[in-house]
Design an enzyme around this catalytic site. Structure first.
Site, PDB file in Angstrom:
ATOM      1  N   GLU A 287      36.108  17.897  77.447  1.00 25.53           N
ATOM      2  CA  GLU A 287      35.934  16.528  77.941  1.00 25.53           C
ATOM      3  C   GLU A 287      37.226  15.982  78.527  1.00 25.53           C
ATOM      4  OE1 GLU A 287      34.763  17.644  75.089  1.00 25.53           O
ATOM      5  OE2 GLU A 287      32.631  17.136  74.955  1.00 25.53           O
TER       6      GLU A 287
ATOM      7  N   PHE B 206      26.192  11.715  61.609  1.00 24.70           N
ATOM      8  CA  PHE B 206      26.667  12.914  62.278  1.00 24.70           C
ATOM      9  C   PHE B 206      27.112  12.573  63.700  1.00 24.70           C
ATOM     10  CE2 PHE B 206      25.820  16.768  64.841  1.00 24.70           C
ATOM     11  CZ  PHE B 206      26.805  17.566  64.288  1.00 24.70           C
ATOM     12  N   GLN B 207      28.290  13.023  64.044  1.00 20.71           N
ATOM     13  CA  GLN B 207      28.888  12.774  65.359  1.00 20.71           C
ATOM     14  C   GLN B 207      28.962  11.300  65.710  1.00 20.71           C
ATOM     15  OE1 GLN B 207      27.205  15.641  68.208  1.00 20.71           O
ATOM     16  NE2 GLN B 207      28.811  17.052  67.570  1.00 20.71           N
TER      17      GLN B 207
ATOM     18  N   LYS C 151      21.861   6.515  71.499  1.00 15.89           N
ATOM     19  CA  LYS C 151      20.845   7.415  72.022  1.00 15.89           C
ATOM     20  C   LYS C 151      19.497   6.724  72.206  1.00 15.89           C
ATOM     21  CE  LYS C 151      19.032  12.035  71.344  1.00 15.89           C
ATOM     22  NZ  LYS C 151      19.153  13.293  70.607  1.00 15.89           N
TER      23      LYS C 151
ATOM     24  N   MET D  80      61.547  19.907  79.990  1.00 14.56           N
ATOM     25  CA  MET D  80      62.092  18.560  79.885  1.00 14.56           C
ATOM     26  C   MET D  80      62.580  18.280  78.465  1.00 14.56           C
ATOM     27  SD  MET D  80      62.899  16.031  81.618  1.00 14.56           S
ATOM     28  CE  MET D  80      62.021  15.400  83.044  1.00 14.56           C
TER      29      MET D  80
END
Ligand SMILES: Cc1ncc(C[n+]2csc(CCOP(=O)(O)OP(=O)(O)O)c2C)c(N)n1
Ligand SMILES: Cc1ncc(C[n+]2csc(CCOP(=O)(O)OP(=O)(O)O)c2C)c(N)n1
Ligand SMILES: [Mg+2]
Ligand SMILES: [Mg+2]
Lengths: 177, 556, 567
Positions: free
Chosen positions: C58, C120-121, C170, C479
């Site tokens: 993502e 969940f999630q 959802k 760096m």
């Protein structure tokens, strides 16, 4: 039903955000939240009025209690307690209606704290019913601005006193969950 | 005591026994790295900060100790968010240090400044922004205490650069004293007596255990309880390993993709004893059809979990192990022959089967792996079908051997978690079971594993697709497969090799055993690409809104 | 297609509303990664005339959407599932927020009834993204969805642009609502954009400019966002005012222009940093006066009056007090200034001084030994005629790209400015290429940064995006190593990557992307030519001189004058 929660928290930055964030994230509705320091400068007291069924309120309490910065929490809805709110109402007040307004102020044992040419500021303290009532009584005159503090509350009698000893003593949510 | 804030952190880490740190440097955290360079603490440089938390989490879950990681301010810190959220959902103790811009610049949108404590508020057990170096030693000590006690979880310390560089006189306190935090370990005696009675009198008791049992180390007491009661034990995904699956009383995993007979047993039990579980939505199915005949007892260290999702008849706040210690002497041994017989019938009537598939069956591969490693390897997984097959077919026998993102379901967790696991248990055999989609989310960590000489075995099930999503599209969206095919997949074996790892491939069933054997013996980081059909399904599957017994099972 | 086309008062599902809204907003490309909570939306995407680019993480999706937005000037859109999908976006969202890039980010969420229960999630995305979005929404009622989508696009693209997250449970995507028309009316009492600058402030600014002896224009990303580059050039030319830029302002003014001085700040040019110290009027346009630019504040532009033009009132006076604050759109403000400054001016002495600094302290490096990273970029510049769209990652290579790849046009150089997020370069180049299919797009990256999102090679390969990846491979987090060399007694604590780096050529090839390695000076030009001529994606792994430093450098917390210039 509305519940009143008395919450003692660490008096440090960010604690209010933690509490507010918790309510937002778990979808609880805050009716009002008032916060200020207590007699112990390291402790702040929040009075939260929250709407919900028993199951929700139980979750609210348990989740609040999990916040590390929450020291002590009680749902004082059922306890005898003194609950007060302060309201400031700026109301239209042309000279010819001032007398009438003064009467209302009198009845509610409120005070007039500012006078302008065509308006007054009324200060009132009381429980929710009283505040709602005075607001309703003044509404016909035209309310220009209104500010409410939200409820603050203390349990009556000797219970619930915040002492150092009380704070450090183990504070458990009921053993049985 | 002449030391900087950063040196005080290192001192505190050593005192906490944290001898391993995962991290990635950057400007704001350089003072910490400077102090680290002189210390005996080992640092593992990852390739993306996300994997530093995942690795720390894998380390913590395998070892039972607190995982530690370092990242820089800004992007370093934001890259941690998924890892922190993953650890939070699975109650894993990690302490995270992020660099921050100097205090004078906090709040000015300075270069690489991000409000890390704000962002992580919903996903940490607690967090700190350190403004005064005098508080730093205390904060580090508190952080470890909070992370590992009660219901464990991630704690983050945001450390501005100037604070890390400032001289720090304050000693590390001897004791932790947090007035708002006093977890309850010991259960209420009356409730324990009631629980003992309820269990002893039950005809069809079922013990249902989750990650809390693993976290508290209650596995041996659990076996004793189950044997005393002759009660079967089912686990959640996170509870795998809490009870040996080769034990006759084991039912294995229950829930959305639970074992069919285990799901049925839930419909029939009369007392359900939930221990260190959350009754989360993946486990219960439709709540109104959950354990319809059972009285429910729920023991958890987190009072907020009790009664959160299911109605509970007997609530009990406490640590799983402490509660079991008190409970065991009070329960009456039982035989429960009828119940055991019924369970046997259920096992026979509703066995675990594969369903249709291609030539190489992933379920079969995992079963063989389970046999070859005698259920003793440490298995980490990613998220997808392969995760469920690992959970259903491996056969876990020891706690802390199943390491997987259960609550958040984070793809990309498995491989970095395996890195942490292997570092925690250098002698153990560590297998990362992954999918082609998930592995690509943390693939660059191959470099870390090679650099650290870790002989991890990666078993990658390549179905050229995000097959778990495809499965949902199959069942719920009339097979309209959008955005799940991965035709641009890399050559995974070639990838492994370009990092200097071993790469092997399984394309036929005959190759399975020899390739697994080779990997087990070669002592090197090895990736096995196992080609499987994208049409495999995870069975059983409880459809949305259904009860646990209303599973979709394979047709044949 | 208007929503009304589906028949008056037709009922649409939440997913349909989203797709229609995207179409109405003119979105042709979205970047994303599916998962359970966004499946209804993906189902609707199935037949829609919107191109969906499936990335491999993502983070790649959101950076690509960001690159797309920076190059096209249109809002970038990305989609992720709930929980880990959404948390994987955080760095990308923050990055867009810090650089004021318009993004609309759609995240799935668990069903409304499951929110707040650690389902969940489930992750509290609106809570997490509160500090890093311009605004965010959690949709709780499908009837509000169309309005929210409109508001999201409106907020993301107007005023000071920025990312807006819309978190969509959802069940909302499957419920239906009547949508009478799109766009529905905005309902934003708390959001007003002030584009028109105040005429009196403009007048005052114009007077100061007319009076100034040593004026200096100072352009940032805001100039590019508002499309004010022509006006900036006109003002500079007419009033003979030299121009300095921030990194985000790269492209706001042609770097081959005689009035161009250079980039200012930590790795700015000597002339630009001196000019800030000496100017008597600093005209900041769309800049934030951020710490990387100003160095220590107390001596910043200490001889100058400051005009600060910005659309975000909160920026003005935040870091540096402005004598003449102007809140408004850069383009409108510059136009107004031009109108109020009818007479041209010249500043020959001032320009001569600047020229002297430029001649005395040009950017330089040792051209005679080893394979120098700066030279790689100079060669790239020569071979592309300075016409490529360049995206960079973060580190030394980024600064060399800024220094040695001068550009002429806005939206042709994209880089993570405020956040400095390693891993931005390659996915952003994908987005850039999709926005400008015909352009040559080059990602200049480092070995550390590249590994943060190297999985996106699969996306590049799958969609055949002809992105050229130039990897300045020094085997270090260069760096970091440089800072350790300068400020931490040369203790290279965990900045050496060489031991664990892959063979990048084989890595690219494993994804089907052709690649070559350059280890000798003599191989470079040919390798770059091959890459640029190749039709598809290509990777060049250049083993550059390992311990080269980026100079000049103003140490953190020092004044701009206190530069390390090196020998
Ligand atoms: C970071 C993240 N993004 C998206 C998802 C949604 N999701 C769940 S399973 C899955 C597919 C996983 O594919 P793969 O790893 O190949 O495993 P397979 O199901 O094919 O075995 C996806 C995309 C997720 N869980 N995590
Ligand atoms: C996500 C992230 N983590 C850490 C940093 C801190 N950081 C800034 S530059 C740099 C080194 C970059 O290395 P590389 O990409 O190889 O570029 P080089 O400097 O060597 O050219 C690091 C680690 C960052 N900017 N972003
Ligand atoms: Mg797959
Ligand atoms: Mg490098």
């Amino acid at each position: 039903m509305k519940h009143t929660l008395a919450v003692l928290v660490e008096n440090k930055p960010g604690v209010l955000t933690r509490v507010a964030g918790l309510f937002a994230r778990r979808g609880y509705n805050i009716e009002s939240l008032a916060v200020g320091p207590t007699e112990n400068p390291s402790v702040s007291r929040m009075t939260i009025v929250v709407e919900g069924d028993d199951h929700t309120i139980e979750q609210v309490c348990k989740q609040l209690h999990k916040l590390i910065d929450v020291i002590k929490l009680s749902d004082i809805t059922q306890d005898p307690h003194v609950g007060r709110e302060l309201v400031l109402i700026k109301v239209n007040a042309e000279p010819h209606v001032r007398g009438e307004i003064m009467q209302i102020v009198e009845v509610f044992r409120a005070r007039i704290v500012d006078i302008a040419r065509d308006s007054l500021i009324v200060e009132a303290t009381g429980d929710e019913d009283k505040i709602n009532a005075i607001e309703a009584a003044l509404r016909p005159f035209g309310i220009r601005e209104l500010a409410r503090t939200g409820k603050i509350a203390l349990v009556r009698g000797s219970r619930g006193k915040v002492l150092e000893a009380d704070l450090s003593e183990q504070e458990n949510v009921s053993q049985t969950g | 005591m002449k030391r900087t804030g950063a040196q005080a952190v290192i001192e505190a880490l050593l005192q906490e026994g944290a001898d391993l740190v995962f991290g990635y440097p950057g400007g704001a955290v350089l003072p910490l790295y400077h102090a680290l360079a002189d210390s005996p603490i080992k640092h593992v440089l990852v390739r993306h900060e996300q994997n530093a938390v995942h690795a720390a989490s894998g380390y913590a879950r395998t070892s039972g100790r607190v995982g530690v990681c370092f990242a820089t301010s800004g992007p370093g810190a934001t890259n941690l968010v998924t890892g922190i959220a993953t650890a939070y959902m699975d109650s894993v103790p990690v302490v995270i240090f992020t660099g921050q811009v100097p205090t004078s610049m906090v709040g000015t949108d300075a270069f690489q400044e991000v409000d890390v404590t704000g962002i992580t508020m919903p996903i940490t057990k607690h967090n700190y922004l350190v403004k005064d170096v005098a508080e730093l030693p205390r904060i580090v000590k508190e952080a470890f205490h909070i992370a590992r006690t009660g219901r464990p979880g991630p704690v983050l310390i945001d450390l501005p650069r100037d604070v890390a560089q400032a001289p720090c006189e304050a000693p590390i306190p001897e004791q932790v004293e947090i007035r708002g935090y006093k977890p309850t370990y010991k259960g209420h005696a009356g409730q324990i007596r009631a629980l003992a009675k309820m269990l002893s009198e039950a005809e069809r008791p079922l013990i249902f255990v989750g990650g809390g049992v693993v976290a508290s180390g209650a596995e041996e007491l659990l076996v004793r309880l189950a044997e005393t009661l002759q009660a079967p034990v089912a686990t959640t995904l996170a509870g795998l390993g809490a009870f040996p699956e080769d034990h006759p009383l084991s039912l294995g995993m229950v829930g959305l993709h639970g074992k069919p007979y285990a799901n049925h047993a839930f419909m029939e039990c009369d007392v359900l004893f939930g221990l260190g579980v959350r009754f989360d939505d993946r486990v219960t199915g439709a709540l109104d059809k959950f354990a319809p005949q059972a009285k429910i007892a729920h023991v958890d260290i987190d009072p907020a979990e009790i009664g959160k999702n299911v109605r509970v008849d007997l609530p009990l706040v406490g640590d799983a192990r402490t509660v079991l210690e008190d409970l065991l002497p009070l329960v009456q041994p039982g035989k429960r022959e009828a119940w055991l017989k019924r369970l046997q019938e259920l096992r026979e009537a509703y066995p675990l089967t594969y369903g249709r598939g291609g030539d190489v069956r992933p379920q079969w591969v995992i079963q063989r792996l389970g046999e070859m490693t005698r259920g003793r390897a440490i298995i980490t997984t990613d998220v997808g079908q392969h995760q469920m097959w690992a959970a259903l077919f491996y056969g876990f026998t020891k706690p802390r051997t199943f390491i997987s993102s259960c609550g958040l379901g984070t793809m990309g967790y498995g491989f970095p978690a395996a890195i942490g696991a292997q570092l925690a248990r250098p002698d153990a055999m560590v297998w990362a079971i992954t999918g082609d989609g998930s592995f690509q989310m943390s693939m660059p960590e191959l470099g870390t594993a090679v650099e650290q000489n870790l002989p991890i075995k990666i078993l990658l099930f390549n179905n050229q697709s995000l097959a778990m999503v495809r499965q949902l599209q199959h069942f719920y969206y009339e097979g309209k497969y959008t955005a799940v095919r991965f035709s641009g997949n890399p050559d995974f074996v070639g990838l492994a090799r370009c990092y200097g790892a071993e790469g092997l491939r399984i394309t036929k069933q005959e190759e399975v055993i020899p390739v697994l054997e080779e990997a087990m013996q070669n002592g090197r980081l090895t990736l096995i690409e196992c080609l499987i059909s994208e049409e495999e399904m995870v069975y059983p599957m409880v459809p949305a809104g259904a009860g646990l017994n209303e599973m979709i099972l394979p047709e044949d | 297609m208007a929503i009304g086309d589906c028949g008056a008062k037709s009922k649409l599902t939440g997913s349909q509303i989203i797709i229609k809204a995207l179409q109405e907003e003119g979105v042709d490309t979205v970047f994303g990664y599916p998962g359970g909570a966004v499946l209804p939306l993906y189902d609707e995407l199935y037949g829609a005339k919107i191109r969906h680019i499936l990335t491999r993480h993502e983070q790649g999706a959101v950076h690509a959407a960001d690159g797309y937005a920076r190059v096209s000037g249109r809002p970038g859109v990305c989609i992720a599932t709930s929980g880990p999908g959404a948390t994987n976006l955080i760095t990308g969202i923050t990055n867009a927020f810090m650089d004021s890039v318009p993004l609309v980010v759609l995240t799935g969420q668990v069903g409304v009834g499951m929110i707040g229960r650690d389902s969940f999630q489930e992750a509290d995305i609106t809570g997490i993204t509160m500090p890093i979005t311009k605004h965010n929404f959690l949709v709780r009622d499908v009837n509000e969805l169309a309005g929210i989508m409109h508001e999201a696009f409106y907020i993301a693209t107007t005023g000071r642009p920025g990312p807006v997250v819309v978190d969509i449970p959802k069940d909302i995507t499957t419920q239906t609502a009547v949508v009478e028309r799109y766009p529905p009316p905005l309902n934003l009492r708390g959001y007003r954009v002030c584009r028109e600058p105040h005429p009196l402030q403009i007048l005052q600014a114009a007077r100061s400019i007319a009076r100034a002896e040593r004026p200096l224009l100072f352009a940032g990303g805001g100039v590019i966002t508002s499309g004010a580059h022509e006006e900036l050039k006109a003002l500079a030319e007419k009033q003979d005012i030299p121009v300095i830029i921030t990194m985000m302002g790269k492209g706001a003014f042609p770097e081959d222009h005689p009035l161009f001085v250079g980039m200012v700040g930590m790795h700015g040019t000597v002339a630009a940093n001196y000019a800030v110290g000496e100017c008597d009027l600093l005209i900041g346009i769309g800049v934030r006066f951020d710490d990387r630019v100003t160095g220590k504040l107390d001596k910043f532009a200490s001889k100058a009056r400051i005009i600060h033009i910005d659309i975000d009132a909160a920026e003005i006076g935040k870091n540096v007090p402005a004598h003449i604050p102007i809140v408004g759109d850069a383009r409108l403000a510059l136009r107004a200034l031009l109108d109020n400054l009818p007479r041209p001016a010249v500043h020959p002495d001032w320009r001569a001084r600047i020229r002297a600094w430029q001649e005395e302290h040009p950017l330089h490096y040792d051209r005679n030994c080893g394979l120098k990273p700066q030279w790689v970029i100079e060669e790239l510049h020569r071979l592309t005629g300075g016409e490529a769209i360049v995206s960079t990652d973060v580190g030394q290579h980024q600064m060399w790209a800024v220094q040695y790849y001068p550009v002429k046009r806005p939206r042709s150089f994209i880089s993570s400015g405020g956040l400095g997020a390693m891993g931005f370069g390659v996915p952003a180049a994908m987005g850039a290429q999709l926005a400008r299919p015909e352009a040559t797009v080059v990602a200049i990256t480092g070995d550390g940064s590249f590994q943060m999102n190297s999985q996106e090679l699969a996306t590049i390969s799958f969609y055949r995006l002809p992105v050229k990846i130039i990897l300045l491979d020094n085997g270090y987090l260069g760096m970091v190593r440089q800072w350790q060399e300068f400020f931490f007694d040369r203790r290279y604590s965990y900045s050496d990557l060489a031991a664990g780096n892959p063979d990048f050529v084989k890595l690219a090839e494993a994804y089907g992307v052709p690649a070559v390695r350059v280890t000798e000076v003599s191989q470079l030009t040919e390798a770059l030519e091959t890459a640029l001529e190749h039709k598809g994606p290509f990777l060049v792994d250049v083993k550059v001189d390992r311990e080269e430093n980026v100079l000049p450098m103003v140490p953190p917390g020092a004044h701009l004058r206190e530069m390390i210039v090196g020998g």
